[in-house]
Structures are given as structure tokens and as C-alpha cells.
Design a protein around this motif. Structure first.
Motif, PDB file in Angstrom:
ATOM      1  N   TYR A 183     -17.422 -24.655 -13.607  1.00  0.00           N
ATOM      2  CA  TYR A 183     -16.409 -25.286 -12.761  1.00  0.00           C
ATOM      3  C   TYR A 183     -15.049 -24.619 -12.993  1.00  0.00           C
ATOM      4  CZ  TYR A 183     -12.515 -28.215 -11.589  1.00  0.00           C
ATOM      5  OH  TYR A 183     -11.294 -28.612 -11.113  1.00  0.00           O
ATOM      6  N   LEU A 184     -14.649 -24.477 -14.255  1.00  0.00           N
ATOM      7  CA  LEU A 184     -13.313 -23.935 -14.557  1.00  0.00           C
ATOM      8  C   LEU A 184     -13.180 -22.473 -14.130  1.00  0.00           C
ATOM      9  CD1 LEU A 184     -12.679 -25.681 -17.974  1.00  0.00           C
ATOM     10  CD2 LEU A 184     -11.290 -25.953 -15.908  1.00  0.00           C
ATOM     11  N   HIS A 185     -14.267 -21.733 -14.289  1.00  0.00           N
ATOM     12  CA  HIS A 185     -14.291 -20.336 -13.888  1.00  0.00           C
ATOM     13  C   HIS A 185     -13.984 -20.245 -12.391  1.00  0.00           C
ATOM     14  CE1 HIS A 185     -15.257 -16.209 -14.276  1.00  0.00           C
ATOM     15  NE2 HIS A 185     -16.438 -16.241 -13.671  1.00  0.00           N
ATOM     16  N   TYR A 186     -14.681 -21.075 -11.608  1.00  0.00           N
ATOM     17  CA  TYR A 186     -14.479 -21.130 -10.162  1.00  0.00           C
ATOM     18  C   TYR A 186     -13.080 -21.639  -9.823  1.00  0.00           C
ATOM     19  CZ  TYR A 186     -14.134 -24.659  -6.447  1.00  0.00           C
ATOM     20  OH  TYR A 186     -13.670 -25.493  -5.469  1.00  0.00           O
ATOM     21  N   ARG A 187     -12.652 -22.664 -10.517  1.00  0.00           N
ATOM     22  CA  ARG A 187     -11.358 -23.290 -10.242  1.00  0.00           C
ATOM     23  C   ARG A 187     -10.202 -22.288 -10.424  1.00  0.00           C
ATOM     24  NH1 ARG A 187      -8.020 -26.560  -7.726  1.00  0.00           N
ATOM     25  NH2 ARG A 187      -6.307 -27.324  -8.993  1.00  0.00           N
ATOM     26  N   ILE A 188     -10.165 -21.654 -11.582  1.00  0.00           N
ATOM     27  CA  ILE A 188      -9.059 -20.749 -11.882  1.00  0.00           C
ATOM     28  C   ILE A 188      -9.153 -19.510 -10.987  1.00  0.00           C
ATOM     29  CG2 ILE A 188      -7.951 -19.357 -13.718  1.00  0.00           C
ATOM     30  CD1 ILE A 188      -7.701 -22.499 -13.989  1.00  0.00           C
ATOM     31  N   ARG A 189     -10.390 -19.057 -10.754  1.00  0.00           N
ATOM     32  CA  ARG A 189     -10.582 -17.885  -9.894  1.00  0.00           C
ATOM     33  C   ARG A 189     -10.156 -18.172  -8.447  1.00  0.00           C
ATOM     34  NH1 ARG A 189      -9.662 -13.035  -8.631  1.00  0.00           N
ATOM     35  NH2 ARG A 189     -10.874 -12.396  -6.815  1.00  0.00           N
ATOM     36  N   SER A 190     -10.433 -19.374  -7.946  1.00  0.00           N
ATOM     37  CA  SER A 190     -10.116 -19.622  -6.540  1.00  0.00           C
ATOM     38  C   SER A 190      -8.602 -19.664  -6.317  1.00  0.00           C
ATOM     39  CB  SER A 190     -10.820 -20.867  -5.992  1.00  0.00           C
ATOM     40  OG  SER A 190     -10.501 -21.986  -6.753  1.00  0.00           O
ATOM     41  N   THR A 191      -7.860 -20.120  -7.311  1.00  0.00           N
ATOM     42  CA  THR A 191      -6.395 -20.087  -7.204  1.00  0.00           C
ATOM     43  C   THR A 191      -5.914 -18.637  -7.264  1.00  0.00           C
ATOM     44  OG1 THR A 191      -6.336 -22.230  -8.299  1.00  0.00           O
ATOM     45  CG2 THR A 191      -4.258 -21.046  -8.167  1.00  0.00           C
ATOM     46  N   GLU A 192      -6.477 -17.905  -8.223  1.00  0.00           N
ATOM     47  CA  GLU A 192      -6.094 -16.496  -8.401  1.00  0.00           C
ATOM     48  C   GLU A 192      -6.429 -15.674  -7.143  1.00  0.00           C
ATOM     49  OE1 GLU A 192      -7.001 -13.613 -12.122  1.00  0.00           O
ATOM     50  OE2 GLU A 192      -8.743 -14.109 -10.921  1.00  0.00           O
ATOM     51  N   TYR A 193      -7.552 -16.009  -6.513  1.00  0.00           N
ATOM     52  CA  TYR A 193      -8.023 -15.311  -5.311  1.00  0.00           C
ATOM     53  C   TYR A 193      -6.988 -15.417  -4.188  1.00  0.00           C
ATOM     54  CZ  TYR A 193     -11.108 -14.591  -1.211  1.00  0.00           C
ATOM     55  OH  TYR A 193     -11.672 -14.172  -0.039  1.00  0.00           O
ATOM     56  N   LEU A 194      -6.458 -16.616  -3.981  1.00  0.00           N
ATOM     57  CA  LEU A 194      -5.424 -16.804  -2.967  1.00  0.00           C
ATOM     58  C   LEU A 194      -4.180 -15.994  -3.341  1.00  0.00           C
ATOM     59  CD1 LEU A 194      -4.218 -18.149  -0.439  1.00  0.00           C
ATOM     60  CD2 LEU A 194      -3.667 -20.152  -1.828  1.00  0.00           C
ATOM     61  N   GLY A 195      -3.823 -16.049  -4.632  1.00  0.00           N
ATOM     62  CA  GLY A 195      -2.652 -15.297  -5.113  1.00  0.00           C
ATOM     63  C   GLY A 195      -2.812 -13.805  -4.880  1.00  0.00           C
ATOM     64  N   GLU A 196      -4.002 -13.269  -5.187  1.00  0.00           N
ATOM     65  CA  GLU A 196      -4.238 -11.829  -5.034  1.00  0.00           C
ATOM     66  C   GLU A 196      -4.127 -11.396  -3.575  1.00  0.00           C
ATOM     67  OE1 GLU A 196      -8.028 -10.950  -6.762  1.00  0.00           O
ATOM     68  OE2 GLU A 196      -7.232 -11.053  -8.802  1.00  0.00           O
ATOM     69  N   LYS A 197      -4.671 -12.227  -2.683  1.00  0.00           N
ATOM     70  CA  LYS A 197      -4.604 -11.889  -1.253  1.00  0.00           C
ATOM     71  C   LYS A 197      -3.149 -11.799  -0.807  1.00  0.00           C
ATOM     72  CE  LYS A 197      -8.768 -12.649   0.857  1.00  0.00           C
ATOM     73  NZ  LYS A 197      -9.340 -12.704   2.175  1.00  0.00           N
ATOM     74  N   MET A 198      -2.345 -12.732  -1.283  1.00  0.00           N
ATOM     75  CA  MET A 198      -0.946 -12.740  -0.866  1.00  0.00           C
ATOM     76  C   MET A 198      -0.184 -11.571  -1.469  1.00  0.00           C
ATOM     77  SD  MET A 198      -0.599 -16.823  -0.679  1.00  0.00           S
ATOM     78  CE  MET A 198       1.120 -16.793  -0.768  1.00  0.00           C
ATOM     79  N   LEU A 199      -0.453 -11.277  -2.738  1.00  0.00           N
ATOM     80  CA  LEU A 199       0.223 -10.153  -3.398  1.00  0.00           C
ATOM     81  C   LEU A 199      -0.130  -8.836  -2.718  1.00  0.00           C
ATOM     82  CD1 LEU A 199      -0.071 -11.077  -7.178  1.00  0.00           C
ATOM     83  CD2 LEU A 199       2.042 -10.782  -5.878  1.00  0.00           C
ATOM     84  N   SER A 200      -1.403  -8.696  -2.313  1.00  0.00           N
ATOM     85  CA  SER A 200      -1.778  -7.417  -1.713  1.00  0.00           C
ATOM     86  C   SER A 200      -1.141  -7.240  -0.342  1.00  0.00           C
ATOM     87  CB  SER A 200      -3.302  -7.259  -1.660  1.00  0.00           C
ATOM     88  OG  SER A 200      -3.836  -8.241  -0.829  1.00  0.00           O
ATOM     89  N   ALA A 201      -0.669  -8.328   0.267  1.00  0.00           N
ATOM     90  CA  ALA A 201       0.068  -8.202   1.533  1.00  0.00           C
ATOM     91  C   ALA A 201       1.575  -8.091   1.272  1.00  0.00           C
ATOM     92  CB  ALA A 201      -0.225  -9.404   2.416  1.00  0.00           C
ATOM     93  N   GLY A 202       1.944  -8.079  -0.001  1.00  0.00           N
ATOM     94  CA  GLY A 202       3.357  -7.932  -0.357  1.00  0.00           C
ATOM     95  C   GLY A 202       4.132  -9.231  -0.438  1.00  0.00           C
ATOM     96  N   ILE A 203       3.448 -10.369  -0.296  1.00  0.00           N
ATOM     97  CA  ILE A 203       4.142 -11.664  -0.334  1.00  0.00           C
ATOM     98  C   ILE A 203       4.558 -11.970  -1.779  1.00  0.00           C
ATOM     99  CG2 ILE A 203       3.922 -14.159   0.091  1.00  0.00           C
ATOM    100  CD1 ILE A 203       1.940 -13.516   2.319  1.00  0.00           C
ATOM    101  N   PRO A 204       5.851 -12.267  -2.001  1.00  0.00           N
ATOM    102  CA  PRO A 204       6.307 -12.530  -3.362  1.00  0.00           C
ATOM    103  C   PRO A 204       5.900 -13.930  -3.837  1.00  0.00           C
ATOM    104  CG  PRO A 204       8.147 -12.680  -1.824  1.00  0.00           C
ATOM    105  CD  PRO A 204       6.946 -12.312  -1.005  1.00  0.00           C
ATOM    106  N   ILE A 205       5.195 -13.980  -4.966  1.00  0.00           N
ATOM    107  CA  ILE A 205       4.788 -15.283  -5.544  1.00  0.00           C
ATOM    108  C   ILE A 205       5.142 -15.294  -7.029  1.00  0.00           C
ATOM    109  CG2 ILE A 205       2.865 -15.570  -3.916  1.00  0.00           C
ATOM    110  CD1 ILE A 205       0.959 -14.803  -6.251  1.00  0.00           C
TER     111      ILE A 205
END
Ligand SMILES: *Cc1c(COP(=O)(O)O)cnc(C)c1O
Length: 458
Positions: free
Chosen positions: A314-336
Motif C-alpha cells: 500500500y505505502l509503495h503505491y501511495r508514495i509512488r502515486s504522489t511522486e508520479y504526478l510530481g514527475e509528470k509536472m516537473l517534466s513539463a517544467g511546472i515548478p513544484i
């Protein structure tokens, strides 16, 4: 490496309502451009908060049916108590209807004028309960935690030297307890290291001051320790949680976060005299000590949720799913805020919309746009929420950061929902120059963000 999948399959579904852009334009206008005032039915993907929005498991739902509603000595209470004792190692477990009820109890006993409570960063309700008692809430976050663009493993750590200095200057007799918030919600959901918990405990103990954990996201914090801190990769999540709590003399918890339920909380203590005073207050304002303002079925669901939240898959999925959204935004240059925290992604609205000054609420502009364009609801954490007017000049004083928080409810949305959210944001970032600022047309004297109304500036 293969995709990290949702570690569950879906047994019961809840339809979400689609609206057209035209409909959303009217809805948002009627809501005074404040997404807090939109009906939840008009939201497609709701990232307003991760609090009380978790999906419960089939075992939790069967626990709901099985809950014992006896006024005193309910079987569900004993199951709940046993589970919390197992994790915290604390002897006195007091259920409350949510986290802030636990805070109100502890701070109305320990607080009062002339008292000070240091924390890495106080959450708003914690600060409010401390200040309501007449005491002062003090944030002593480490330096890296204050810089959104710096990547570090434990940006939630407290500044231990600052704590020692603060205690010497303020006097240990004026500091009833030191608190650590794990993970640091107000600081971007960043974790606190075991090393830091240990060091904070050492400093507090040197002066005879107890340490409390604000433990709302204790399991997410434990997972970060497991994957990021040396010496923990082979330990179980339960063992790491037990070690975290072993340094604490007490804890407050909102079960609406890491107990995977929709309502509930508790106060856990080691000191019997303090527990007695807390229980006496609980009886006056919350309920008898074996239910504390909750139904027996709620306690049953909390006990089950606490077990499920420590499951590593559960935790692996939980932390990864937040990170996944973050990575998508960073790769588009969105500052987070980097790196992504446990429960939410925080967009840096100042860097997203450099052409909109803080007094025209860049965060509000993003929040409105992603609702209009995609039906996504997020929350502004910046000048709308924390801006204060100067008493003399009447000018708006803005907080250090203008943020938009996308909080991820637990076990609720799938990967394609998250892909959709990223697409909405990436698109908005591409035409960001077109976004406009806002001005306030109505505001309440306190906590204005909940009810304020806005107008777009042309
Ligand atoms: C949510 C939260 C609280 C308050 O809990 P409620 O259940 O909302 O009253 C306290 N501290 C932190 C860190 C939180 O995230």
C-alpha cells in the motif's frame, strides 16, 4: 521495472459527474470564483484534501457492521486500543472525534498564557488550539525545508540547534512539550528522519520536556525512513513506527489521514496523571473514554485501517502515486515543491505565473483555471489563505510562498485519473500568459479563504 499498480481491485464504484466547460463557467461564477463554495457533485476530480476522503476496504466496511455500540466497554474500543498500543507502545489511548479534538484536550491542559510550543511546523488546527489557550506556537523548521526548489530527503526535520537555543532563551518551565509533525503537512508533506526524532528527543529530555508526535501521517513518514534513511531498509514498517513512537511521550492523531477512515482521531499518552486529566475533560466535551465522540463502528474501522496503512505494498503505491504526478509536472517544467511529499503536490504559483503579483492571487488563478478547464478542484495556500492586512497602511502582507495544493485522497483515484489531472495542468501551463489575477469582493474577518468571493481582473 514494471508499473507500480494499485494494490487493490475495485468492488464498489461511485460515479463521478461530468460537466461541460460552459456549465463550469456558470458554477464557478455563482461560487464567487472560490472552489470551496462549489458543490462536490459539480467536481470531477477532487484534490481539495486527503483528510477524511479515503476509500475504506471491504474489511473496514464489514467492521462497520460488526461494530459494538455499547456505551461503556465496547469490544470495538478494545480492538482499537490494542492496535494503537501495538503501534505507539503507549499505555493510555483516548479516542476523539478527530485530530483537533485531541489537540484541544492536550493544549487546554498544557497550554495557557506564557507557554510556548515548538514544532517543526504547526498545522493550522494545532496552532489555533495553542493560540486559543493563550499560548504561543513556534515553528523551528530546518533551513532546507524552507526552500521549495532544493531536493533533500528529510525536509520536515526540526532545526535541533534552534530548539536548544529556544529552550535556553525561553526557559524550560515555559515549554510544557515539544512537538514534531510527521510528515510535515504545512511544509509540503515532507518527512522527518529517525535521526531527527532521536535528536529532538535528546534535546527535550536534557531539559526534562516531553516530546509529542502529531502523528497524522506516521505510516507515510515511516515508509520514507525505510527507503531513504540508512539502516532501515530491512526493517518492517511496524518496527519503524514503533521506533518513531518510542522516542515520544505522547501523540495526537487524525484518523482521517493515515487510519484510512472518514472520521476519527486519538490522543495517546504514557503519563497516567496526564491521561486522567485528559479523560476527565474528554467526558465533559467528547464522550465516555471508551468511545470519545465516535461510534463503536468508527473505532472498528480505525483499528482495521491502522493495520492496512502499514502494508508495504500500500505505502509503495501511495508514495509512488504522489511522486508520479510530481514527475509528470516537473517534466513539463511546472515548478513544484521538490521532492514530492507523501500526500500532496504543491505547485509554486509565483514561478508558474510570474506576471501575476501576490496581491492578485496567482494561486487562486491556477485553482480557478483547472476547475474551468478540467473540473479538477485544488486549494490555494498563499495570500488568500494566509495574507494579512497591515494595520497601519492597509496593504496586504503576503506569506513567503504562493502555493496550490493537489492533495491525493487515499485509494480513491486510479492512474488514469492522475494522468488526466497532469494533462489539465500541463495544458494550463502552456497558455499561462493568458491567466488573469483576481481581487476579493467579499471576505470574512477570520479564515477568509473558506467563504471569500472573487472577481477576475481584466
Ligand atoms: C489534519 C491534521 C490535523 C487535524 O486533524 P482533524 O482531524 O482535521 O481535526 C492536525 N495535524 C495535522 C498535521 C493534520 O494534517
Amino acid at each position: 521495472m514494471k508499473t507500480i499498480i494499485e494494490p487493490f481491485r475495485i468492488k464498489s464504484v461511485e460515479p463521478i459527474r461530468f460537466t461541460t466547460r460552459e456549465e463550469r463557467e456558470k458554477i464557478l461564477k455563482d461560487a464567487g470564483f472560490n472552489p470551496f463554495l462549489i458543490h462536490a457533485d459539480d467536481v470531477l476530480i477532487d484534490l481539495l484534501t486527503d483528510s477524511g476522503t479515503s476509500a475504506m476496504s471491504s474489511k473496514q466496511w464489514s467492521g462497520i457492521m460488526d461494530g459494538d455500540e455499547s456505551y461503556a466497554g465496547s469490544r470495538s474500543f478494545y480492538r482499537f486500543e490494542e492496535m494503537v498500543k501495538k503501534i505507539t507502545g503507549m499505555e493510555f489511548i483516548i479516542p476523539t472525534h478527530q485530530g483537533r479534538a485531541a489537540e484541544r484536550i492536550i493544549f487546554s491542559i498544557a497550554g495557557g498564557p506564557g507557554k510556548y510550543f515548538p514544532n517543526n511546523t504547526h498545522f493550522d488546527t494545532t496552532r489555533a488550539n495553542i493560540e486559543f489557550s493563550g499560548a504561543e506556537a513556534v515553528d523551528l523548521l530546518n533551513e532546507t525545508g524552507k526552500h521549495p526548489e532544493i531536493r533533500a530527503d528529510f525536509k520536515g526535520d526540526m532545526n535541533v540547534e534552534a530548539l536548544d537555543k529556544f529552550i535556553q532563551e525561553t526557559g524550560k518551565e515555559n515549554i510544557p512539550l515539544v512537538m514534531l509533525t510527521v510528515t510535515n503537512n504545512s511544509g509540503g508533506g515532507q518527512p522527518v528522519s529517525m535521526k531527527n526524532i532521536r535528536e529532538v528527543k535528546e534535546v527535550a529530555s536534557k531539559y526534562g520536556i516531553p516530546l509529542f508526535l502529531d502523528a497524522c501521517r506516521f505510516a507515510e513518514n515511516a515508509y520514507f525512513i525505510k527507503i531513504r534513511e540508512e539502516g532501515y531498509k530491512d526493517k518492517s514498517i511496524l518496527e519503524i513506527c514503533q521506533e518513531m513512537f518510542s522516542y515520544a511521550d505522547g501523540a495526537t492523531m487524525s484518523a482521517k489521514k493515515d487510519a484510512l477512515v472518514n472520521i476519527g482521531g486519538f490522543l495517546a499518552l504514557r503519563n497516567s496523571d496526564l491521561a486522567m486529566s485528559c479523560r476527565n475533560l474528554l467526558i465533559v466535551t467528547e464522550g465516555f473514554p471508551t468511545y470519545g465522540g465516535l461510534a463503536g463502528r468508527d473505532l472498528e474501522a480505525v483499528a482495521q485501517g491502522l493495520e492496512e496503512v502499514m502494508d508495504e505494498n500500500y505505502l509503495h503505491y501511495r508514495i509512488r502515486s504522489t511522486e508520479y504526478l510530481g514527475e509528470k509536472m516537473l517534466s513539463a517544467g511546472i515548478p513544484i515543491i521538490e521532492p514530492p511529499g507523501g500526500h500532496a503536490i504543491y505547485i509554486d504559483a509565483k514561478r508558474f505565473l510570474p506576471h501575476i503579483p501576490p496581491h492578485q492571487f496567482p494561486g487562486q488563478s491556477i485553482v480557478c483555471e483547472i476547475y474551468l478547464d478540467g473540473g479538477v478542484r485544488a486549494v490555494e495556500i498563499g495570500s488568500v489563505m494566509f495574507g494579512k492586512y497591515d494595520k497601519v497602511t492597509g496593504k496586504l502582507k503576503s506569506p513567503a510562498m504562493e502555493l496550490v495544493r493537489l492533495a491525493i485522497p487515499r485509494r480513491v483515484y486510479t492512474q488514469s485519473h492522475i494522468d488526466y489531472v497532469a494533462e489539465v495542468l500541463i495544458e494550463a501551463y502552456e497558455y499561462k500568459e493568458k491567466l488573469k489575477g483576481y481581487e476579493i469582493t467579499y471576505e470574512a474577518p477570520m479564515l477568509r479563504h473558506f467563504t471569500a468571493r472573487f472577481k477576475q481582473i481584466n
